[in-house]
Write a protein that holds these residues in place. Sequence first.
Motif, mmCIF file in Angstrom:
data_model
loop_
_atom_site.group_PDB
_atom_site.id
_atom_site.type_symbol
_atom_site.label_atom_id
_atom_site.label_comp_id
_atom_site.label_asym_id
_atom_site.label_seq_id
_atom_site.Cartn_x
_atom_site.Cartn_y
_atom_site.Cartn_z
ATOM 1 N N LEU A 144 0.818 -1.208 0.000
ATOM 2 C CA LEU A 144 0.000 0.000 0.000
ATOM 3 C C LEU A 144 0.854 1.261 0.000
ATOM 4 O O LEU A 144 0.556 2.229 -0.702
ATOM 5 C CB LEU A 144 -0.941 -0.003 1.208
ATOM 6 N N SER A 145 1.914 1.261 0.803
ATOM 7 C CA SER A 145 2.720 2.472 0.950
ATOM 8 C C SER A 145 3.699 2.668 -0.201
ATOM 9 O O SER A 145 3.987 3.814 -0.587
ATOM 10 C CB SER A 145 3.494 2.430 2.276
ATOM 11 N N SER A 146 4.233 1.597 -0.763
ATOM 12 C CA SER A 146 5.274 1.709 -1.789
ATOM 13 C C SER A 146 4.754 1.578 -3.218
ATOM 14 O O SER A 146 5.427 2.008 -4.151
ATOM 15 C CB SER A 146 6.351 0.640 -1.558
ATOM 16 N N ILE A 147 3.593 0.982 -3.391
ATOM 17 C CA ILE A 147 3.085 0.749 -4.746
ATOM 18 C C ILE A 147 1.793 1.526 -4.997
ATOM 19 O O ILE A 147 1.695 2.301 -5.946
ATOM 20 C CB ILE A 147 2.861 -0.761 -4.998
ATOM 21 N N VAL A 148 0.808 1.316 -4.150
ATOM 22 C CA VAL A 148 -0.500 1.929 -4.383
ATOM 23 C C VAL A 148 -0.472 3.432 -4.111
ATOM 24 O O VAL A 148 -0.965 4.229 -4.918
ATOM 25 C CB VAL A 148 -1.573 1.240 -3.509
ATOM 26 N N LEU A 149 0.114 3.830 -2.983
ATOM 27 C CA LEU A 149 0.086 5.245 -2.601
ATOM 28 C C LEU A 149 0.763 6.159 -3.619
ATOM 29 O O LEU A 149 0.211 7.213 -3.959
ATOM 30 C CB LEU A 149 0.721 5.412 -1.222
ATOM 31 N N PRO A 150 1.955 5.818 -4.155
ATOM 32 C CA PRO A 150 2.547 6.692 -5.187
ATOM 33 C C PRO A 150 1.681 6.839 -6.430
ATOM 34 O O PRO A 150 1.689 7.887 -7.071
ATOM 35 C CB PRO A 150 3.879 5.998 -5.507
#
Length: 268
Positions: free
Chosen positions: A174-180
């Motif tokens: 979530l933080s490294s792939i989806v959020l960006p």
Amino acid sequence: MQYLALLAYVGFLAFPLVFLATAALKTPGELQSASGGILPATLYLGNLESALTKVNLLGALGNSLGVASASTVVVIAIALPAAYAISRARARLKGVAFAWILISQMFPFILIVIPLFLLLTSFGLVNSLAGLTLVYSVWCLPFALWMLQGHLAHVPLEVEEAGAIDGAGRLRVLSSIVLPLLVPGIVATSLFTFITAYSDFFFALVTIRDERLQTLPLALARFVGAEGVVQLGPLAAASLIATVPSLLFFALIQRRLSSGLLAGAIKG
């Protein structure tokens, strides 16, 4: 030809701001003259002085910035995980969530004034910036949720699955792939929430009574007399000052609207 059309379009959009700036620098005689041009004959700073001294404009500016910023943070903090849950939910649950979002946007302001005032009174939040922040957060949340869900719908589930196959946990995905990938959507939603809270007059009028807690729209309304006589010069100067934070906010975040579209989707 294309550049000429683009230049004309930019001029059309910029004309209200240019007119506001020139009106703020005109003398009262020029503003009342029907034969005056767009540009002021002489630079007159009396309107700016009146705008800053007749009302607590800087205090109102600080109140509006504080309320709008706090509302934006609250809305994004709630809408982002909720939008992710809705976008990955089953079809039936998604339909119920969409129905709630649409219904919440159908009620006009006037229908919720009395219930809103009674509710804030029962919690002791009338005439407080915290209560106004709560009102803006609740009012902006459905549409912000709709916007973020629309951006999340374009994030393929395969991207998350690829990250999980590489050994990343749920939080890392979530933080490294989806959020960006959601940066443009978050920026657009933040801009919508900030401008809505920053420029609102109706809810502030119902909620705020203390002059020290008034927001910018309430301060600008004080340049209109009881009989509808408008102090055009000071009002133009105050409106110009009120416009600057919105322009700066958009200038700071507009680059993020396009950046981050593919960030995080490529394995390092």
